[in-house]
Design an enzyme around this catalytic site. Structure first.
Site, short mmCIF file in Angstrom:
data_model
loop_
_atom_site.label_atom_id
_atom_site.label_comp_id
_atom_site.label_asym_id
_atom_site.label_seq_id
_atom_site.Cartn_x
_atom_site.Cartn_y
_atom_site.Cartn_z
N GLU A 1 1.23 -1.28 0.40
CA GLU A 1 0.10 -0.23 0.23
C GLU A 1 1.09 1.37 0.09
OE1 GLU A 1 -3.21 -0.32 0.01
OE2 GLU A 1 -4.14 -2.27 0.28
N CYS B 1 -2.25 9.27 1.97
CA CYS B 1 -2.23 8.51 0.88
C CYS B 1 -2.86 9.13 -0.05
CB CYS B 1 -1.90 7.55 0.90
SG CYS B 1 -4.15 6.28 1.59
#
Ligand code: NAD
Length: 510
Positions: A264, A298
Site C-alpha cells: 500500500e 495517501c
C-alpha cells in the site's frame, strides 16, 4: 511531558520511558532509542527503546509458536477476540484518538476518526469470521466432489507508515487474526507510542481468553527491522504501507524468497473538474482532500485537472475558501490544518515549492512556513497553476500543495492527464453529466484502485477494498474480499465412489 499527554498515558497505562518490543507477554528491547516529539508544539512525549535482531528473533519465534494453536481455534471464536478488542477501543476512543493527534499531529476529529475506523474494521472482521467461504464446483468425474477452502498463512508481518499510526495496523490485524494468522508489527519509528497503546489494549483483551498471548507481537524499530521481516521466510505475508521507495525495497526482498507481499504505497491523486461540475461540491471536496491531515494522506488530493472554460472560476473559489482555513494546534477544534510530521517533511515541502516555481508554477495561493506557530512544522497550504508536462507533477510530496492543471476539449483529455503519472491510488471526477461520469469509470477511464464520482479522493470507507495500482503497489486491504490476501487457497477433490477415474479421460489400466 504535557499534562494532557500525561492523562492519556495514565488512562491506557503506557509507561513514559517505554520498551518497544512485546512478545505477547513481556516488554523488552535492546535496540536504538527513539525520542518521540509531538509536531504540535515540538515537546518531548517520551522515549521508546526499540528492538534489535535478537528481539526480532524472540518476537517471530513466539508468533510462530502461537500460530500452531491459533490456527486451530474456530474462526468465529477468533472473531470473538476481535469483537472484544473493538469494544475496548470504544472505551478508549477518546484517549487513543488524542494520542494519535498528539503524536502524529492530525486534527482531533481525525484522531478519533482513526480509532472509529479501528472499531469499524473489528465489527467487519467479526461478521467475516463466519463467512470465510470458498466455492464448490461440479467435478467432471462421477461420485466426486470438488471444493476450495481457505487456510491461514502463518505469521503476518505488518510494516506501517507514520500518517495512519493505528488504523492501518488494525485493518491488517483484524482480518489477519480472524483468518487464523498471528502478527508481528513494525510501526513507523515516528509514532511508537500509538503502536504501544494498541498492543497494550490487545493484550488486555487477551486476558479474557486462554489463547496464546503471542498472536500479536510488536517490535519498534527502523528500516533495518523491516528488512529483517522482508527477508525472513518465516513471515508468510509482509503487508507494507509507506512510500513507493520503501515498497520497492520490500517487494524485491520478499520476491527473492518467493514470499507474499501486500503493498500500500504512495499516491498522486487527482480530481477532474469538467464544465458540468457542481462548483460548490468541487470546492468542498478539493479543500478537504488537499489540506486535510496537512496533505499527509495517501489519498490526499494533489492534482486538480480543470476544464479551461471554468478554470478561473474554480481557482477563484478555491482561493477564497483557502482564506478561511485556520492553521494551528490540531487539538483545538476550530483549526482545520495541523503541522507536518517533522523537519524533514517541511524541507521536502519547501523544496517542492521552489522546484515547482522553477518549472513554471504560478501561485494562486502562496505557500511557506507559518510564522509564530507553536512548532516549526506548521506550513501554509498552497495552490499552483502548472502545466501537466511539468516534471514535479509526477511526484508525491507529502504536504498540502495542490497543482491546478488546465485541460481543454473532451473529458478523455482530462482522463489521459490523470492517468499519466506512475501512481494509481485514488481519483475522482466532478460532473453532473452521466456520460462523463461513466467514461471515467469505464475500462478506458481512471486506472486507479479508487475512482469516485462527485466525492473527493480521500476518506474511503472500510467496507470497500482499499488500495491502488501501478507504483501504489497493487495491494488491497480492508473490506470486500481483501481477506483472501491473508489466507491460502486449497482445492480439494473427494472421491466417494468405488472406482478411481482420472481427469481429462486419461486411462491408466494396470
Ligand atoms: P516510509 O516509506 O518512509 O516508511 C513506512 C514504513 O516503512 C516505516 O515503518 C519505515 O520504518 C519502514 N521502512 C522504511 N524503509 C524500509 C525498508 N527498506 N524495508 C522495510 N521497511 C522500511 O513512509 P512514511 O513517510 O512513514 O509514510 C508516508 C508514505 O506512506 C506516503 O508515500 C504515503 O502515500 C504512503 N501511505 C500509503 C498508504 C496506502 O494505503 N497506499 C497509506 C498510508 C501511507
Amino acid at each position: 511531558m504535557r499534562k494532557e499527554i500525561q492523562e492519556i498515558f495514565e488512562k491506557i497505562a503506557i509507561p513514559q520511558s517505554a520498551l518497544g518490543c512485546n512478545d505477547g507477554s513481556e516488554w523488552f528491547a535492546n535496540g536504538n532509542l527513539y525520542n518521540s516529539y509531538t509536531p504540535v508544539d515540538n515537546s518531548l512525549i517520551g522515549s521508546v527503546k526499540g528492538g534489535n535482531s535478537t528481539d526480532y528473533e524472540r518476537c517471530i519465534q513466539k508468533a510462530q509458536g502461537a500460530f500452531l494453536e491459533w490456527r486451530l481455534v474456530p474462526a468465529p471464536q477468533r472473531g470473538e477476540v476481535v469483537r472484544q478488542y473493538g469494544n475496548l477501543l470504544r472505551k478508549h476512543k477518546d484517549a487513543l484518538g488524542r494520542l494519535v493527534s498528539w503524536e502524529m499531529g492530525k486534527s482531533l476529529q481525525e484522531g478519533w476518526g482513526e480509532v472509529q475506523e479501528m472499531i469499524d474494521i473489528c465489527d467487519f472482521a467479526v461478521g467475516l469470521s463466519r463467512q470465510l467461504h470458498g466455492f464448490t464446483m461440479h467435478s467432471e468425474r462421477p461420485e466426486h466432489r470438488m471444493y476450495e477452502q481457505y487456510h491461514p498463512l502463518g505469521v503476518v508481518g505488518i510494516i506501517s507508515a507514520f500518517n495512519f499510526p493505528v488504523a492501518v495496523w488494525s485493518w491488517n490485524a483484524a482480518l489477519a487474526l480472524i483468518c487464523g494468522n498471528t502478527l508481528i508489527w513494525k510501526p513507523s519509528e515516528k509514532v511508537p507510542f500509538c503502536a504501544i497503546a494498541c498492543q497494550i489494549l490487545l493484550q488486555e483483551t487477551l486476558q479474557n481468553f486462554n489463547y496464546p498471548k503471542a498472536i500479536s507481537t510488536l517490535i519498534v524499530g527502523d528500516a533495518a527491522i523491516g528488512e529483517l521481516m522482508s527477508s525472513d521466510p518465516r513471515v508468510a505475508l509482509v503487508s507494507a504501507t509507506g512510500s513507493t521507495r520503501m515498497g520497492k525495497e520490500v517487494a524485491q526482498k520478499v520476491a527473492a524468497r518467493l514470499g507474499k507481499s501486500l503493498l500500500e504505497l504512495g499516491g498522486n491523486n487527482a480530481i477532474i473538474v469538467t464544465p458540468n461540475a457542481d462548483i460548490k461540491m468541487t470546492v468542498i471536496g478539493t479543500v478537504f482532500g488537499a489540506v486535510g491531515t496537512c496533505g499527509q494522506r495517501c489519498t490526499s488530493t494533489r492534482r486538480l485537472i480543470v476544464h479551461d472554460s471554468i478554470f478561473d472560476q474554480v481557482a477563484e473559489a478555491l482561493a477564497k475558501a483557502y482564506q478561511q482555513i485556520r492553521i494551528g494546534n490540531p487539538l483545538l477544534t476550530e483549526n482545520h490544518v495541523g503541522p507536518l510530521i517533522d523537519a524533514q517533511a517541511v524541507e521536502q515541502y519547501e523544496n517542492t515549492l521552489s522546484v515547482a516555481t522553477q518549472q513554471g508554477a504560478q501561485w494562486i495561493v502562496e505557500g511557506g512556513r507559518l510564522e509564530n506557530a507553536e512548532s516549526p512544522f506548521y506550513v501554509k497550504p498552497a495552490i499552483a497553476k502548472i502545466s501537466a508536462d511539468a516534471e514535479i507533477v509526477q511526484h508525491e510530496t507529502f504536504a498540502p500543495i495542490l497543482y491546478m492543471i488546465p485541460y481543454s476539449g473532451e473529458v478523455e483529455h482530462a482522463i489521459a492527464i490523470q492517468n499519466n503519472v506512475p501512481q494509481g491510488l485514488s481519483s475522482a471526477i466532478m460532473t453532473l453529466n452521466m456520460r462523463e461520469a461513466e467514461k471515467f469509470l469505464s475500462h478506458a477511464g481512471s486506472d486507479c484502485g479508487i475512482a469516485n464520482v462527485n466525492i473527493g479522493t480521500s476518506g474511503a470507507e472500510i467496507g470497500g477494498a482499499f488500495g491502488g495500482e501501478k507504483e501504489t503497489g497493487g495491494g488491497r486491504e480492508s473490506g470486500s474480499d481483501s481477506w483472501k490476501a491473508y489466507m491460502r487457497r486449497q482445492t480439494n477433490t473427494l472421491n466417494y465412489g468405488a472406482n478411481l477415474p482420472l481427469a481429462q479421460g486419461i486411462k491408466f489400466d494396470l
